[in-house]
Scaffold this active site. Structure first.
Site, PDB file in Angstrom:
ATOM      1  N   CYS A   1       2.081   1.350  13.253  1.00  0.00           N
ATOM      2  CA  CYS A   1       3.319   2.039  13.600  1.00  0.00           C
ATOM      3  C   CYS A   1       3.228   2.702  14.961  1.00  0.00           C
ATOM      4  O   CYS A   1       4.233   3.027  15.561  1.00  0.00           O
ATOM      5  CB  CYS A   1       3.671   3.058  12.522  1.00  0.00           C
TER       6      CYS A   1
ATOM      7  N   GLN B   1      -7.683  -0.706   3.372  1.00  0.00           N
ATOM      8  CA  GLN B   1      -8.484  -1.396   4.397  1.00  0.00           C
ATOM      9  C   GLN B   1      -9.778  -1.991   3.838  1.00  0.00           C
ATOM     10  O   GLN B   1     -10.456  -2.741   4.542  1.00  0.00           O
ATOM     11  CB  GLN B   1      -8.820  -0.433   5.543  1.00  0.00           C
TER      12      GLN B   1
ATOM     13  N   HIS C   1      -1.727  -8.079   2.373  1.00  0.00           N
ATOM     14  CA  HIS C   1      -1.689  -8.593   3.757  1.00  0.00           C
ATOM     15  C   HIS C   1      -2.875  -8.131   4.597  1.00  0.00           C
ATOM     16  O   HIS C   1      -3.037  -8.575   5.732  1.00  0.00           O
ATOM     17  CB  HIS C   1      -0.347  -8.252   4.432  1.00  0.00           C
TER      18      HIS C   1
ATOM     19  N   GLY D   1       0.804  -1.215   0.000  1.00  0.00           N
ATOM     20  CA  GLY D   1       0.000   0.000   0.000  1.00  0.00           C
ATOM     21  C   GLY D   1       0.840   1.269   0.000  1.00  0.00           C
ATOM     22  O   GLY D   1       0.505   2.242  -0.678  1.00  0.00           O
ATOM     23  N   THR D   2       1.919   1.280   0.769  1.00  0.00           N
ATOM     24  CA  THR D   2       2.729   2.497   0.883  1.00  0.00           C
ATOM     25  C   THR D   2       3.284   2.908  -0.473  1.00  0.00           C
ATOM     26  O   THR D   2       3.189   4.065  -0.887  1.00  0.00           O
ATOM     27  CB  THR D   2       3.881   2.260   1.886  1.00  0.00           C
TER      28      THR D   2
ATOM     29  N   ASN E   1      -8.029   3.372   8.801  1.00  0.00           N
ATOM     30  CA  ASN E   1      -7.480   2.167   9.432  1.00  0.00           C
ATOM     31  C   ASN E   1      -7.558   2.189  10.949  1.00  0.00           C
ATOM     32  O   ASN E   1      -7.447   1.167  11.594  1.00  0.00           O
ATOM     33  CB  ASN E   1      -6.025   1.955   8.994  1.00  0.00           C
TER      34      ASN E   1
ATOM     35  N   THR F   1      12.664  -7.022 -10.337  1.00  0.00           N
ATOM     36  CA  THR F   1      12.125  -8.368 -10.542  1.00  0.00           C
ATOM     37  C   THR F   1      10.895  -8.558  -9.669  1.00  0.00           C
ATOM     38  O   THR F   1      10.891  -8.209  -8.494  1.00  0.00           O
ATOM     39  CB  THR F   1      13.209  -9.422 -10.201  1.00  0.00           C
TER      40      THR F   1
END
Ligand code: PLP
Length: 385
Positions: free
Chosen positions: A331, A181, A203, A72-73, A153, A239
């Site tokens: 975080c 989310q 994830h 996502g970042t 989130n 890659t």
């Protein structure tokens, strides 16, 4: 400690066993580099393209509109930075409660004088003030990007994403939504939604970490953010994370195929927790709009608990008892003092807030265990006082 319950699914979700089964043979046997022209490479490249087509079909877009990223970042960074660099955007409208992947990106652009940033007002429940958004859009003819997340989130409030897309089209602004989310928690028809960018991370829906994608509307021509080889139709060098991409597509398919069943289950778990907490702690409140099922993400419950002198130890105490939850985004886990989201909605900061977040694997028994633990902590505190 024997029993452990995981109520931090907004931070990340466990890998679905079916996803592991889809990834393991690729990890073990399909080792060719997808850019190689020999059969080992072509075999792997074929798997990536099958995954891309599956995801594109679910979202009703063309495969070429999807760029696989590290999550996502990166996808948020790419949408925002490339809009400024390649599409002439000089003004960004966003909100104070976006994820740092968006906030820190726009702050950096502003510091470097590459764009001005305007923050839309939020209602008390954390929802975007759409009238103010329209005022901001109408107030300038500068090329504008609107970046607003579909669901927060930390507090789970939902954006009326279609209404925002209509406003953006009306004022000729680009629209990016961080759907990290909500992707695979709701079904999107991106063609119908008529949006420019959405971002996703595997994830958050029982896929592997380190993989996600950016949807870029085919009308937009961007250059890569990450330079290197000609991977991803020359849109992202490096890659490919092959088994990650295979896992992403499988996780998304699994969620898509059972979405109503999963929603009902998770909403049931959330409602159960609301009922149990309200019974156990009459003063309890729910931050933002997460106590209202029609306005909030069904996986998130951000709870404003009664005051206690050991508020700062609450998450730690729960963790010791086997309950994993969070004080804000991953975080800031471990404390809610730093939550920019709670500050952004002027939440009460003199009482502890805890975010519980659920998945299709969460049970009502998990919730009962967590509420019992909380009650024990509070009754111990009272006994000590
Ligand atoms: C709303 C939102 N956007 C972006 C991200 C970042 O995603 P990733 O961890 O895949 O980089 C997260 C992760 O917590 C998130 O919740």
């Amino acid at each position: 400690m024997t029993k452990r319950v995981y109520l931090d699914n907004a931070a990340t979700t466990p890998l679905a066993p079916e996803v592991f089964d889809a990834m393991a043979p690729v990890l073990k046997d399909s080792f060719g580099n997808p850019s190689s022209t020999h059969s080992f490479g072509r075999e792997v490249k074929g798997k990536i393209e099958v995954a891309r087509r599956k995801i594109a079909k679910m979202l009703n877009v063309t495969p070429g509109e999807l760029v696989f990223t590290s999550g996502g970042t990166e996808a948020d960074n790419m949408a925002i930075q490339c809009s400024v660099r390649d599409l002439g955007v000089t003004r960004i409208i966003t909100s104070k409660v976006e994820h740092h992947a968006v906030l820190h990106t726009v702050e950096e652009l502003e510091e470097n004088d590459q764009a001005t940033v305007v923050y839309v007002k939020l209602h008390e429940d954390g929802c975007v003030d759409l009238d103010h958004l329209e005022e901001l859009l109408a107030a300038s003819s500068e090329k504008t990007l609107v970046s607003l997340m579909h669901a927060n989130n930390e507090i789970g409030n939902l954006l009326p994403i279609k209404a925002v897309s209509v406003l953006c089209r009306k004022y000729n602004a680009l629209f990016h939504s961080d759907t990290v989310q909500t992707m695979a928690h709701y079904q999107f028809d991106l063609e119908e939604l008529d949006i420019d960018f959405v971002t996703a991370a595997a994830h958050k829906f029982h896929g592997p970490k380190g993989t996600g994608f950016l949807y870029i509307n085919k009308s937009l021509k961007l250059r890569p953010l990450i330079h290197g080889g000609s991977q991803e139709r020359e849109m992202r060098g490096g890659t490919e994370n092959v088994y990650g991409i295979i896992g992403l597509a499988k996780a998304m398919e699994l969620s898509w195929d059972h979405i109503v069943e999963h929603q009902q289950h998770v909403q049931g778990v959330k409602d159960h927790m609301i009922a149990r907490l309200t019974e156990a702690f009459p003063e309890v409140q729910f931050n933002g709009s997460c106590g209202m099922s029609n306005k909030s993400l069904y996986t998130v419950l951000n709870v404003l608990l009664p005051q206690t002198e050991k508020a700062s130890m609450l998450l730690f105490s729960l963790d010791l008892m086997g309950v994993a939850c969070s004080g804000g985004s991953a975080c800031t886990s471990g404390s809610n003092t730093g939550s920019h989201v709670l500050r952004g909605i002027n939440a009460q900061m003199d009482r502890p807030s805890v975010r519980f977040s659920f998945s299709r694997y969460t049970t009502k028994e998990d919730v009962d265990f967590a509420v019992d633990c909380l009650q024990n902590i509070y009754s111990e505190k009272k006994a000590m006082a």
